[in-house]
Design an enzyme around this catalytic site. Structure first.
Site, short mmCIF file in Angstrom:
data_model
loop_
_atom_site.label_atom_id
_atom_site.label_comp_id
_atom_site.label_asym_id
_atom_site.label_seq_id
_atom_site.Cartn_x
_atom_site.Cartn_y
_atom_site.Cartn_z
N ASP A 23 0.94 -1.03 0.04
CA ASP A 23 -0.08 -0.12 -0.09
C ASP A 23 0.93 1.09 -0.02
O ASP A 23 1.69 1.46 0.97
CB ASP A 23 -0.92 -0.15 1.38
CG ASP A 23 -1.73 1.22 1.60
OD1 ASP A 23 -1.76 2.11 0.65
OD2 ASP A 23 -2.41 1.31 2.51
N LYS A 86 2.55 11.18 -3.50
CA LYS A 86 1.42 10.42 -4.02
C LYS A 86 0.41 11.63 -4.80
O LYS A 86 -0.19 11.28 -5.95
CB LYS A 86 0.61 9.78 -3.16
CG LYS A 86 -0.35 8.64 -3.79
CD LYS A 86 -0.88 7.78 -2.78
CE LYS A 86 -2.15 6.88 -3.46
NZ LYS A 86 -2.49 5.87 -2.26
N GLU A 186 -7.37 0.60 -4.45
CA GLU A 186 -7.49 0.32 -3.02
C GLU A 186 -8.79 -0.39 -2.40
O GLU A 186 -8.54 -1.18 -1.60
CB GLU A 186 -7.01 1.68 -2.57
CG GLU A 186 -5.65 2.10 -2.62
CD GLU A 186 -5.30 3.74 -2.45
OE1 GLU A 186 -6.15 4.37 -1.90
OE2 GLU A 186 -4.18 4.02 -2.73
N ASP A 210 -12.81 5.60 2.88
CA ASP A 210 -11.48 5.86 3.27
C ASP A 210 -11.08 7.08 3.80
O ASP A 210 -11.06 7.89 2.77
CB ASP A 210 -10.56 5.40 2.01
CG ASP A 210 -9.16 5.48 2.10
OD1 ASP A 210 -8.61 6.02 3.22
OD2 ASP A 210 -8.67 4.75 1.18
#
Ligand code: AMP
Length: 617
Positions: A23, A86, A186, A210
């Site tokens: 991850d 990211k 994800e 999330d």
């Protein structure tokens, strides 16, 4: 299950190659594997430490550090400490310019359309390189813990990541010496971690909520027979636990009547307040009250005060859930399972609010910080062939299509399509009485088949004699779960059919696939031009054929000057047809069309009235 001979606690060597799940997060990253003995996914960690590695890279005088060590420099050396990389993956400066102040390091803004670069000292780094530092660190940690070398991984990305962001993630893996076997979404990983959707014949609709440190995503997935389909995604790229910390800091500043401006000047105090706020927040996930001494002041906050502070953020996230449902054309009662991901979902108010909204219990049994990596490990295990009961899902790495007029590639299955998949398209003949059609199958991203890779070719024969354009030849591509392409061809009027099998991925290495993708990007502009010219030429050829045929058959209905002017227009079109000037070709096609339209219509009318009288033209 082909077990791997390693005992994690003793560190004895394994025999088989290990594929890990990674991850690669905005705030934290981690690695997970399937425990060789229990068969369950576990996150890797050194004794007595967290499995989470902060996704932060620090550039020191002579070394680069990643993780907790790098985090210490966030305040003191902001220009040398890169976080949230990211957010920059696959982005140009134009994409991020409105949030540029978020980044405390130097994001280069001189070439606004190209992918961003980050300047550290006199060196420039791409987000891919920076991510590769994080991946390298994760790889080394995993190797240290497992006492074996790690070469292959499954890496997760947000469901909304586009192709270039996914490719950037793949490249980062490659740069870190990792063969990225698969990039998975994800929310899909989170579902896999809970074992949802991996049984055959299972159909479910899942919401994945999330909420991390800095970002919020909600995804609605449909799983049918092991195929995950993202129905919708929504979220807020600047909403997360960091906002909760900030809100607590604001509350304390008010509590002690500290003036914002003065407080902000004191970098060290800001950092201490922020860290204490995070401690308080975590404490309040399990307790009613938090109090401590900070800078000689007694600071406190109760759970209900905290909940009041974060209420606006909770509402914002629920609004995103509503929009995601609306986009998926679903009602909240359609959702079968709700999965909580991200450290901030530990906050009881968040859990309760999401559960209240959907009217169902939410899944929080697995560690919300680890659940995505755990799912990536499940996928890795399936890829390793250890989990034969489960469907192996894949996507096509390159587009598949057939050659049409002028050597153009007509894509039937675009790259990245989920398999199994099926598509059919109709084609026809170009000549009267044409009895066969040649079907040439290609793989690749370029517009002209000559630049792509030929997979096979066959003749579809036995088409009954018909005028050009009348046969309906349906070509269908079906890729089964094993990645085999089955091509069926059927003439719909007569019902004759034929089929062949091709292995689309066979013989292509990752490098070749990558080169083909890169080529398609490099040549994109030229390809578009060539396609336009080829299409114009094909159209010209067709209209000349049709018009000549027409004139030949219907001379008796046409005036002499009409036949002459059509002849001139055809000659003029033939003259320009061999140039590469698309606009002139199109212009001459237009002229020929304008000239032939009146008599074509007249002949049609005559044909209709003849037919009405029961006669045939
Ligand atoms: P992630 O980006 O998923 O790693 O989430 C990190 C965020 O979760 C940070 O804002 C943390 O402060 C927050 N977090 C971690 N543990 C807890 C907890 N027990 N209660 C509340 N927030 C937490």
């Amino acid at each position: 299950m082909a077990k791997i001979g390693i005992n994690i606690s003793t560190g004895s060597l394994q025999k088989e190659e290990m594929i890990v799940g990674i991850d690669l997060g905005t705030t934290n990253s981690l690695v997970a594997i399937i425990h060789p003995e229990t068969g369950k996914p576990i996150a890797l960690k050194e004794h007595n430490t967290s499995s989470l590695v902060p996704s932060i890279v620090h550039f020191g005088q002579n070394n680069v550090t990643v993780g907790e060590q790098a985090k210490q420099f966030l305040i003191t050396e902001p220009q040398h400490t890169i976080f949230s990389v990211k957010r920059l993956m696959g982005k140009s400066y134009n994409d991020i310019k409105y949030n540029a102040s978020f980044f405390t390091y130097k994001v280069i803004d001189d070439d606004t359309e190209r992918l961003v670069k980050i300047q550290v000292g006199d060196k420039f780094y791409s987000p891919i390189e920076l991510s590769s530092f994080i991946l390298k660190e994760l790889k080394e940690r995993a190797e240290h813990i497992l006492k074996t070398s790690i070469k292959k991984a499954v890496i997760t990305v947000p469901a909304y990541f586009n192709d270039s962001q996914r490719q950037a993630t793949r490249d980062a893996g490659k740069l870190a010496g990792i063969d990225v076997l698969r990039i998975i979404n994800e929310p899909t990983a989170a579902s896999l971690a809970y074992g949802l959707g991996i049984q055959k014949n299972e159909e479910k609709i899942i919401a994945v909520y999330d909420l991390g440190g800095g970002t919020f995503d909600v995804s609605i997935l449909r799983i049918v027979n092991g195929i995950f389909e993202v129905l919708s995604t929504n979220g807020d790229t600047y909403l997360g636990g960091d906002d909760f910390d900030q809100a607590i800091v604001g509350f304390w500043l008010q509590q002690h009547k500290i003036v914002q401006e003065e407080y902000i000047q004191n970098k060290e105090l800001v950092q201490r307040f922020r860290l204490t706020a995070e401690t308080a927040k975590k404490h309040l996930s399990a307790h009613e009250k938090f109090s401590t001494d900070l800078d000689g002041k007694n600071i406190t906050i109760s759970k209900s005060e905290f909940e009041q502070l974060i209420q606006p953020f909770v509402i914002r996230s629920i609004e995103c859930c509503k929009t995601a449902l609306k986009d998926a054309a679903l009602d909240k009662t359609d959702i079968n399972e709700i999965i909580m991901v991200g450290g901030s979902t530990r906050v009881p108010l968040i859990k309760d609010s999401v559960s209240d909204f959907f009217g169902k219990r939410v899944h929080i049994e697995l560690d919300p910080d680890e659940v995505v990596a755990l799912g990536a490990a499940v996928q890795a295990d399936i890829l390793a062939g250890n989990n034969k009961d489960f469907l192996l899902l894949d996507v096509t790495p390159l587009s598949l299509g057939i050659e049409t007029m002028g050597g153009l590639m007509d894509v039937l299955i675009p790259r990245n399509s989920k398999i199994p998949t099926k598509i059919a398209r109709q084609y026809t003949t170009q000549k009267d009485g044409q009895a066969s059609i040649r079907i040439s199958v290609y793989q690749g991203e370029r517009d002209l088949v000559k630049d792509n890779r030929k997979l096979g070719e066959f003749n579809f024969s036995g088409i009954p004699g018909m005028p050009a354009g009348l046969p309906k030849v349906e070509v269908s591509f079906f890729i089964n779960a094993d990645g085999i392409l089955i091509i069926k061809t059927k003439e719909l009027r007569s019902g004759i059919e034929q089929s062949i099998e091709v292995k689309p991925q066979y013989g292509l290495t990752d490098e070749e696939v990558e080169k083909m993708l890169l080529d398609s990007i490099t040549h994109a502009e030229n390809d578009i031009k060539v396609r336009a010219v080829t299409e114009a030429k094909t159209e010209a050829r067709q209209i000349i054929d049709t018009t000549e045929n027409f004139v030949q058959k219907n001379r008796e209905y046409m005036k002499e000057e009409e036949i002459n002017s059509v002849g001139i227009a055809i000659d003029e079109l033939k003259e320009v047809m061999f140039t590469d000037d698309k606009d002139t070709i199109q212009k001459k096609i237009g002229i020929l069309n304008d000239i032939s339209r009146p008599f074509a219509e007249r002949v049609m009318d005559a044909a209709v009235s003849f037919a009405m009288k029961g006669k045939k033209v």
